[in-house]
Scaffold this motif. Sequence first.
Motif, PDB file in Angstrom:
ATOM      1  N   SER A  39      46.019  43.476  -3.612  1.00  0.00           N
ATOM      2  CA  SER A  39      44.619  43.887  -3.498  1.00  0.00           C
ATOM      3  C   SER A  39      43.734  42.837  -4.164  1.00  0.00           C
ATOM      4  O   SER A  39      44.190  42.041  -4.988  1.00  0.00           O
ATOM      5  N   ARG A  40      42.458  42.866  -3.847  1.00  0.00           N
ATOM      6  CA  ARG A  40      41.525  41.943  -4.497  1.00  0.00           C
ATOM      7  C   ARG A  40      41.434  42.235  -5.990  1.00  0.00           C
ATOM      8  O   ARG A  40      41.265  41.306  -6.787  1.00  0.00           O
ATOM      9  N   ALA A  41      41.552  43.494  -6.373  1.00  0.00           N
ATOM     10  CA  ALA A  41      41.505  43.847  -7.803  1.00  0.00           C
ATOM     11  C   ALA A  41      42.673  43.201  -8.554  1.00  0.00           C
ATOM     12  O   ALA A  41      42.491  42.655  -9.647  1.00  0.00           O
ATOM     13  N   LEU A  42      43.863  43.242  -7.970  1.00  0.00           N
ATOM     14  CA  LEU A  42      45.033  42.605  -8.587  1.00  0.00           C
ATOM     15  C   LEU A  42      44.840  41.084  -8.662  1.00  0.00           C
ATOM     16  O   LEU A  42      45.156  40.458  -9.686  1.00  0.00           O
ATOM     17  N   ILE A  43      44.290  40.497  -7.619  1.00  0.00           N
ATOM     18  CA  ILE A  43      44.046  39.061  -7.591  1.00  0.00           C
ATOM     19  C   ILE A  43      43.029  38.672  -8.664  1.00  0.00           C
ATOM     20  O   ILE A  43      43.213  37.688  -9.382  1.00  0.00           O
ATOM     21  N   ALA A  44      41.954  39.456  -8.807  1.00  0.00           N
ATOM     22  CA  ALA A  44      40.937  39.176  -9.826  1.00  0.00           C
ATOM     23  C   ALA A  44      41.568  39.211 -11.222  1.00  0.00           C
ATOM     24  O   ALA A  44      41.259  38.357 -12.066  1.00  0.00           O
ATOM     25  N   LYS A  45      42.463  40.151 -11.467  1.00  0.00           N
ATOM     26  CA  LYS A  45      43.154  40.214 -12.764  1.00  0.00           C
ATOM     27  C   LYS A  45      44.040  38.992 -12.971  1.00  0.00           C
ATOM     28  O   LYS A  45      44.091  38.426 -14.063  1.00  0.00           O
ATOM     29  N   ASP A  46      44.740  38.571 -11.921  1.00  0.00           N
ATOM     30  CA  ASP A  46      45.602  37.401 -11.999  1.00  0.00           C
ATOM     31  C   ASP A  46      44.778  36.151 -12.300  1.00  0.00           C
ATOM     32  O   ASP A  46      45.148  35.330 -13.153  1.00  0.00           O
ATOM     33  N   ILE A  47      43.648  36.005 -11.638  1.00  0.00           N
ATOM     34  CA  ILE A  47      42.777  34.843 -11.849  1.00  0.00           C
ATOM     35  C   ILE A  47      42.160  34.882 -13.246  1.00  0.00           C
ATOM     36  O   ILE A  47      42.061  33.844 -13.917  1.00  0.00           O
ATOM     37  N   ALA A  48      41.772  36.058 -13.729  1.00  0.00           N
ATOM     38  CA  ALA A  48      41.215  36.182 -15.085  1.00  0.00           C
ATOM     39  C   ALA A  48      42.255  35.772 -16.132  1.00  0.00           C
ATOM     40  O   ALA A  48      41.932  35.070 -17.094  1.00  0.00           O
ATOM     41  N   ARG A  49      43.485  36.170 -15.935  1.00  0.00           N
ATOM     42  CA  ARG A  49      44.576  35.802 -16.853  1.00  0.00           C
ATOM     43  C   ARG A  49      44.771  34.280 -16.846  1.00  0.00           C
ATOM     44  O   ARG A  49      44.889  33.656 -17.898  1.00  0.00           O
ATOM     45  N   TYR A  50      44.777  33.680 -15.674  1.00  0.00           N
ATOM     46  CA  TYR A  50      44.912  32.225 -15.545  1.00  0.00           C
ATOM     47  C   TYR A  50      43.733  31.509 -16.219  1.00  0.00           C
ATOM     48  O   TYR A  50      43.912  30.507 -16.914  1.00  0.00           O
ATOM     49  N   SER A  51      42.526  32.041 -16.038  1.00  0.00           N
ATOM     50  CA  SER A  51      41.323  31.442 -16.626  1.00  0.00           C
ATOM     51  C   SER A  51      41.340  31.523 -18.149  1.00  0.00           C
ATOM     52  O   SER A  51      40.847  30.611 -18.823  1.00  0.00           O
ATOM     53  N   ARG A  52      41.884  32.589 -18.696  1.00  0.00           N
ATOM     54  CA  ARG A  52      42.009  32.686 -20.161  1.00  0.00           C
ATOM     55  C   ARG A  52      43.026  31.665 -20.676  1.00  0.00           C
ATOM     56  O   ARG A  52      42.831  31.064 -21.721  1.00  0.00           O
ATOM     57  N   ARG A  53      44.113  31.478 -19.948  1.00  0.00           N
ATOM     58  CA  ARG A  53      45.136  30.517 -20.358  1.00  0.00           C
ATOM     59  C   ARG A  53      44.621  29.084 -20.256  1.00  0.00           C
ATOM     60  O   ARG A  53      44.916  28.236 -21.092  1.00  0.00           O
ATOM     61  N   TRP A  54      43.856  28.796 -19.178  1.00  0.00           N
ATOM     62  CA  TRP A  54      43.330  27.463 -18.910  1.00  0.00           C
ATOM     63  C   TRP A  54      41.808  27.559 -18.760  1.00  0.00           C
ATOM     64  O   TRP A  54      41.290  27.571 -17.648  1.00  0.00           O
ATOM     65  N   PRO A  55      41.074  27.599 -19.875  1.00  0.00           N
ATOM     66  CA  PRO A  55      39.618  27.763 -19.771  1.00  0.00           C
ATOM     67  C   PRO A  55      38.895  26.566 -19.146  1.00  0.00           C
ATOM     68  O   PRO A  55      37.804  26.716 -18.611  1.00  0.00           O
ATOM     69  N   TRP A  56      39.497  25.385 -19.206  1.00  0.00           N
ATOM     70  CA  TRP A  56      38.904  24.216 -18.564  1.00  0.00           C
ATOM     71  C   TRP A  56      39.734  23.880 -17.336  1.00  0.00           C
ATOM     72  O   TRP A  56      40.948  23.679 -17.431  1.00  0.00           O
ATOM     73  N   ARG A  57      39.065  23.834 -16.163  1.00  0.00           N
ATOM     74  CA  ARG A  57      39.783  23.591 -14.914  1.00  0.00           C
ATOM     75  C   ARG A  57      38.967  22.674 -14.004  1.00  0.00           C
ATOM     76  O   ARG A  57      37.754  22.807 -13.919  1.00  0.00           O
TER      77      ARG A  57
END
Length: 161
Positions: free
Chosen positions: A72-90
């Motif tokens: 779902s998009r909700a699951l994807i948004a959570k996955d992307i938020a987790r990735y963004s916290r791990r790698w704040p500069w992209r």
Amino acid sequence: MPLRSLPVLAIAVLLLPAVHGSDTAPPDEADAALAAEVAAFLESFIDPGNSPREQAAYFAEGVDYYEQGPASRALIAKDIARYSRRWPWRAYRLARVDYITPDAATGQVFVSYAVDFEVGNRTRVVRGRANYGAVISGLDSEPRIVWIRENITGRARDTIE
């Protein structure tokens, strides 16, 4: 040094032989338009300035999401938020599009492309290249990714002191 993207028009020009399927035959206007649409979509999709919710909106509900299967998009948004916290500069750059294969029967387009990436946090930086395969539906109206896979082909890590 941050990666910089080529302008969409330059990418579209580079893609013309890939869309047409020949390095020697001139592409027609439809191929050029499709290449430009795909390049614009991919550039927007890989923009690291997108919020997790904005990034998730590029996917169709129930997309076949990497190796996770339907998501779902909700699951994807959570996955992307987790990735963004791990790698704040992209930073991401569309390196190439290998080919674009439209399916007239479904209106979907298969795209094979590569992205150069550089991600970092306070302690390290990772850079490399990832190859992707994606199926995009609704390219002429509301494009959404319905299937996507990733293969990281090169990676280098640096520790920040």
